[in-house]
Motif scaffolding. Structure first.
Motif, PDB file in Angstrom:
ATOM      1  N   LYS A 145      46.810  41.965  42.136  1.00 45.46           N
ATOM      2  CA  LYS A 145      46.168  40.667  42.368  1.00 45.46           C
ATOM      3  C   LYS A 145      46.291  40.202  43.818  1.00 45.46           C
ATOM      4  O   LYS A 145      45.414  39.480  44.310  1.00 45.46           O
ATOM      5  CB  LYS A 145      46.791  39.610  41.453  1.00 45.46           C
ATOM      6  N   THR A 146      47.372  40.567  44.496  1.00 43.99           N
ATOM      7  CA  THR A 146      47.659  39.981  45.808  1.00 43.99           C
ATOM      8  C   THR A 146      47.505  40.931  46.987  1.00 43.99           C
ATOM      9  O   THR A 146      47.413  40.471  48.131  1.00 43.99           O
ATOM     10  CB  THR A 146      49.095  39.425  45.815  1.00 43.99           C
ATOM     11  N   SER A 147      47.479  42.234  46.746  1.00 46.35           N
ATOM     12  CA  SER A 147      47.424  43.189  47.853  1.00 46.35           C
ATOM     13  C   SER A 147      46.089  43.115  48.586  1.00 46.35           C
ATOM     14  O   SER A 147      45.022  43.125  47.971  1.00 46.35           O
ATOM     15  CB  SER A 147      47.642  44.607  47.333  1.00 46.35           C
ATOM     16  N   GLU A 148      46.155  43.053  49.907  1.00 43.30           N
ATOM     17  CA  GLU A 148      44.929  43.052  50.709  1.00 43.30           C
ATOM     18  C   GLU A 148      44.311  44.444  50.754  1.00 43.30           C
ATOM     19  O   GLU A 148      43.095  44.592  50.861  1.00 43.30           O
ATOM     20  CB  GLU A 148      45.240  42.561  52.131  1.00 43.30           C
ATOM     21  N   GLU A 149      45.153  45.453  50.671  1.00 41.53           N
ATOM     22  CA  GLU A 149      44.680  46.841  50.667  1.00 41.53           C
ATOM     23  C   GLU A 149      44.582  47.325  49.224  1.00 41.53           C
ATOM     24  O   GLU A 149      45.487  47.101  48.418  1.00 41.53           O
ATOM     25  CB  GLU A 149      45.639  47.725  51.464  1.00 41.53           C
ATOM     26  N   ALA A 150      43.475  47.969  48.886  1.00 43.11           N
ATOM     27  CA  ALA A 150      43.268  48.439  47.515  1.00 43.11           C
ATOM     28  C   ALA A 150      44.367  49.413  47.101  1.00 43.11           C
ATOM     29  O   ALA A 150      44.695  50.341  47.833  1.00 43.11           O
ATOM     30  CB  ALA A 150      41.902  49.103  47.397  1.00 43.11           C
ATOM     31  N   ASP A 174      41.536  39.433  38.233  1.00 41.08           N
ATOM     32  CA  ASP A 174      40.959  39.735  39.544  1.00 41.08           C
ATOM     33  C   ASP A 174      41.918  40.676  40.267  1.00 41.08           C
ATOM     34  O   ASP A 174      42.941  40.247  40.803  1.00 41.08           O
ATOM     35  CB  ASP A 174      40.779  38.435  40.334  1.00 41.08           C
ATOM     36  N   ASN A 176      42.605  44.315  42.811  1.00 42.10           N
ATOM     37  CA  ASN A 176      42.092  45.089  43.936  1.00 42.10           C
ATOM     38  C   ASN A 176      42.625  46.513  43.847  1.00 42.10           C
ATOM     39  O   ASN A 176      43.801  46.778  44.094  1.00 42.10           O
ATOM     40  CB  ASN A 176      42.531  44.441  45.254  1.00 42.10           C
TER      41      ASN A 176
END
Length: 335
Positions: A145-150, A174, A176
């Motif tokens: 949910k929070t990682s900017e990188e997939a 949601d 990633n």
């Protein structure tokens, strides 16, 4: 009417009664081929080899496994469809794949064009390396949910158990992530063990050896009930964290074109009812591999497998991955 006439009528009646019984007894004169549309060592390949042994004994003929991966399983299945529909070439796989091929546009044959012979249902299992920082599914879910990188997940293809499980999770949260695709569940699992990918959601069957060897740690089963994994313990259901996740049994089996000779289908029906359904070998394999054993065929098989097929086909269509409306192929939308 004279005795000779009665004798003739009796003999004719006996012939008419005996005829169908003889016609139902299919005895192939050469080895039967089952095409597994995934690489060797995956869940489909492993269980199909066990089934092949039981079939070989029942038919009195060798049953040969041919691995033909490609195009998310549709390449090998297409080979079966394009071969003569005489029962000598069968397909293996998951009904969720088989029924979704026309939705994906990879094979025109619809589910109703096949006769289904099912044996096990394999749940998806979300697992990480044992040295992973994520200790339970809650930790992984927070990262997703929070990682900017997939975050990378290993996958066996577009309609594999991983792809279906991840799309199911994506509808409930949601997240990633990025799928890294391999030619089947076994190489996908190995990629997570080796560190190429950060987690896997392949079937329990494909992961169980690495879990028992201490190479993978299961975090959650994609189901609404816990999974008792022999040699490990209890794996909690993903619904403990995401109650709204849709789940259903992912059924695997052997498939024959429905227009095969009637004696082929009758013989397979009989084998499934009298041998496979009570097979101690199959039961032991399912228990050892973390699978649900439920041998069924025909209309009953379609009914059992349809819920998971519906989830898969509609997720593929609504996500834009599949161009064709599942309802056009008799696949109802999940409730």
């Amino acid at each position: 009417m004279g005795n000779k006439a009665y004798a003739f009528i009796a003999a004719t009646a006996a012939f008419l009664v005996a005829g169908p019984a003889v016609a139902q007894d299919w005895k192939p004169s050469e080895p039967v081929t089952i095409i597994v549309p995934w690489s060797a060592g995956g869940s489909t390949d492993t269980v199909t080899r066990v089934v092949a042994g039981e079939l070989s004994e029942a038919l009195g003929q060798n049953v040969v496994i041919l691995n033909q991966p490609g195009a998310s399983g549709s390449t090998g299945t297409r080979s079966v469809w394009e071969a003569p529909h005489d029962g000598m070439t069968m397909a293996a796989g998951a009904v969720a794949d088989l029924g979704a091929y026309p939705v994906l546009g990879t094979l025109d044959a619809k589910l109703e064009d096949w006769r289904l012979y099912l044996h096990v249902a394999n749940p998806g299992l979300i697992s990480v390396r044992t040295d992973s920082e994520w200790k339970d599914f809650g930790d992984l879910l927070e990262a997703l949910k929070t990682s900017e990188e997939a975050i990378t997940v290993s996958s066996g293809g577009l309609s594999s158990a991983t792809a279906i499980s991840m799309q199911t999770l994506e509808k409930a949260a949601d997240i990633n992530y990025r799928q890294i695709v391999y030619e089947g569940g076994n190489p996908a699992v190995i990629s997570t063990v080796s560190g190429e990918t950060q987690f896997t959601a392949a079937t329990a069957t494909e992961q169980v050896d690495m879990i028992r060897a201490g190479r993978l740690r299961p975090l959650a089963v994609v189901a609404d009930k816990p999974l008792e994994l022999e040699g490990f313990g209890t794996v909690p259901p993903v619904t403990e964290w995401l109650p709204e996740v849709a789940s259903a049994p992912n059924y695997f089996g052997v498939f024959i074109p429905a227009d095969a000779p009637q004696e082929v289908l009758d013989t397979m029906d009989k084998i499934w009812a009298e041998k496979i359904a009570g097979s101690e070998v199959m039961k032991a394999h399912a228990a050892e591999r973390g699978a649900l054993f439920n041998a069924t065929y025909g209309e009953e098989a379609v009914k059992a497998a349809m819920p998971y097929l519906s989830i898969n086909a509609w997720q593929q269509f609504e996500s834009g991955a599949a161009p064709n409306d599942p309802s056009e192929f008799g696949i109802p939308k999940p409730e």
